[in-house]
Design an enzyme around this catalytic site. Structure first.
Site, short mmCIF file in Angstrom:
data_model
loop_
_atom_site.label_atom_id
_atom_site.label_comp_id
_atom_site.label_asym_id
_atom_site.label_seq_id
_atom_site.Cartn_x
_atom_site.Cartn_y
_atom_site.Cartn_z
N SER A 170 -0.65 -5.10 1.78
CA SER A 170 -0.79 -5.27 0.33
C SER A 170 0.18 -6.32 -0.23
CB SER A 170 -0.56 -3.94 -0.37
OG SER A 170 0.67 -3.37 0.04
N ASP A 420 6.13 2.38 -8.40
CA ASP A 420 5.95 1.37 -7.37
C ASP A 420 7.11 0.39 -7.46
OD1 ASP A 420 5.26 -0.59 -5.62
OD2 ASP A 420 3.29 -1.04 -6.50
N HIS A 423 5.71 -3.33 -4.58
CA HIS A 423 4.94 -4.52 -4.96
C HIS A 423 5.59 -5.20 -6.16
CE1 HIS A 423 2.14 -1.81 -2.80
NE2 HIS A 423 1.87 -2.95 -2.19
#
Ligand SMILES: *[C@@H]1O[C@H](CO)[C@@H](O)[C@H](O)[C@H]1NC(C)=O
Ligand SMILES: *[C@@H]1O[C@H](CO)[C@@H](O)[C@H](O)[C@H]1NC(C)=O
Ligand SMILES: *[C@@H]1O[C@H](CO)[C@@H](O)[C@H](O)[C@H]1NC(C)=O
Length: 458
Positions: A170, A420, A423
């Site tokens: 990702s 998160d 990311h």
């Protein structure tokens, strides 16, 4: 070459149907200890990979002679004058992008969630109500050179008629979406292919420049079976077989950006030469714990060897970048309020690159250096580490945190909220990665002289 690329077989279904993000979080849920997030990385490393940690890991970092060099300061070797006069002028000191600081910059990002339609939901921080926006107004200033603002038109011109692929996990997708968004500010990409299931394989076309950009889901680069709810709750990696879902397309790719790392932390069993080599975090299975560092190294080596061999065989020219490890910034529990609460970059020297971040980066850089040596006699492939670990480490403010979901505090501040801190918000610090990528491409495309200097520098 294998025909198992999803782009060639549009009906093929992939075994895993979860998105990357849910996979990430189910990983955490599934590990009751949530070791990945709760324990400081150093502890994590000591507990599960008990090798001696050097006092100062940065002391052991590979020398930076492989690092991206600013075109302005690493001028191409001067052409020899008629008569063969040797160039006596000492070359200017090399300048690398890896060390520097973040400086305030009023100009701000090239795009936002309105101008760019390809931002993954979980990274669309502004649209999700992230209130502080200072993180958008910083520019990376390498110590000895200048990193220009990303020039979308230049990128499109340099890659006219080319096929570019981002391959990995990702983080590869995060970087790809940043690039697409910046390019969108001058030219709209057309989505020409998407994997039916979960967008793990997508392809866009920039018709004005006949350029194609694809993303390939391959979190180990080598063949792997991801854990799933119906199968084993650990990954299986086949360290001596490259993942044909991307490698099968090498015959049509001009530039490949590889980006992996975080998936190697997950529980897994590793196979090599047809038998089990060991595992990482697999209690109850009869395998030896071998950690994941050597596994990452082997996976990269297998992949880069395949890249070199297939490029040789195809007679094409392929440019290869390996994006180095992207540090996460959890402070305490991943589901605690304020898991990555910082709103400013670290100052120069404030945050040393150490522990797992340093080790992952080092392995990736070393494997690129080894692959360059491997391909020394072959001019059809150009390899570079896109060494973004340090500059990313200095951006604890760049993650979505709770804004991975829209308006997480609409009903008031909660004690427990998913965060998160892995990311990067789009726009955000990850845009800088592509700025450096473009500088490397510019250098490579600077003409024969640059090519010559690059070859000599190998
Ligand atoms: C996004 O950028 C465009 C163009 O620069 C601007 O007109 C628009 O107001 C911005 N939207 C937001 C939500 O900031
Ligand atoms: C577009 O690029 C592809 C290679 O990616 C090339 O084969 C094709 O000829 C190009 N088309 C035009 C019109 O230049
Ligand atoms: C575990 O593996 C070893 C060596 O491969 C083998 O000798 C042993 O029988 C195995 N034990 C079990 C319980 O499977």
């Amino acid at each position: 070459m294998g025909g198992s690329s999803p782009f060639k077989d549009q009906n093929k279904q992939h075994s895993t149907t979860t998105t990357t993000m849910t996979t990430f979080f189910s990983f955490w849920r599934f590990l009751p200890y949530t070791i990945y997030a709760i324990l400081p990385m150093a502890l994590f490393r000591v507990y599960f990979y008990p090798l001696p940690v050097p006092q100062s890991p940065t002391d052991r970092l590979p020398r930076s002679d492989h690092i991206l060099v600013a075109p302005s300061l690493s001028s191409p070797r001067q052409a020899e004058k008629p008569g063969g006069d040797a160039v006596t002028e000492a070359p200017p000191p090399p300048c690398d992008y890896t060390n520097g600081k973040w400086v305030p910059d009023k100009s701000g990002p090239l795009y936002n969630g309105t101008t760019c339609g390809t931002i993954k939901d979980g990274q669309n921080c502004i649209a999700h109500g992230r209130p502080d926006l200072e993180y958008l107004y910083w520019r990376w200033k390498p110590r000895l050179c200048h990193l220009p603002r990303f020039q979308p038109t230049k990128f499109l011109q340099l890659l006219r008629n080319k096929n570019v692929a981002f391959v990995g996990d990702s983080m590869a997708r995060n970087q790809l979406e940043s690039l697409l968004c910046m390019l969108s500010s001058v030219s709209d990409p057309i989505l020409v292919y998407r994997d039916g299931e979960d967008n793990k394989f997508r392809k866009w076309n920039f018709p004005g420049h006949n350029m194609t950009i694809s993303v390939y889901w391959s979190p180990f680069l080598v063949k792997g079976v991801e854990k799933s709810s119906s199968g084993p709750d650990y990954n299986k990696l086949y360290l001596d077989s490259v993942d044909e879902r991307w490698a099968g397309d090498l015959g049509s790719l001009d530039m490949v950006v590889l980006s992996v790392g975080h998936w190697f932390l997950h529980p897994a069993v590793y196979f090599e030469g047809g038998s089990a080599l060991g595992c990482h975090y697999c209690p109850g299975l009869n395998h030896t714990e071998i950690g994941f560092y050597d596994v990452l190294r082997k996976a990269l080596r297998t992949s880069l060897k395949a890249l070199i061999a297939r490029t040789r065989a195809s007679g094409r020219v392929t440019d290869v970048f390996v994006t180095t490890f992207s540090p996460s910034h959890f402070e305490g529990d991943w589901d605690k309020f304020g898991a990555c609460p910082k709103t400013k970059p670290y100052q120069e020297g404030e945050k040393p690159l150490e522990g797992m971040d340093a080790e992952m980066r080092k392995i990736e850089v070393e494997e690129v250096v080894a692959a360059k040596a491997d391909a020394r006699d072959f001019s059809g492939i150009r390899l570079e580490a896109l060494d973004i670990t340090k500059l990313s480490l200095m951006r604890p403010d760049g993650h979505p945190g709770p804004y991975m979901y829209a308006f997480p505090f609409a009903d008031g501040v909660k004690d427990r909220v998913q965060n998160d801190c892995v990311h990067w918000c789009l726009p955000g610090p990850i845009d800088t990665w592509n700025g450096i990528l473009l500088e490397a491409i510019k250098r490579w495309n600077g003409g024969e002289m640059n090519r010559l200097s690059l070859d000599l520098a190998r």
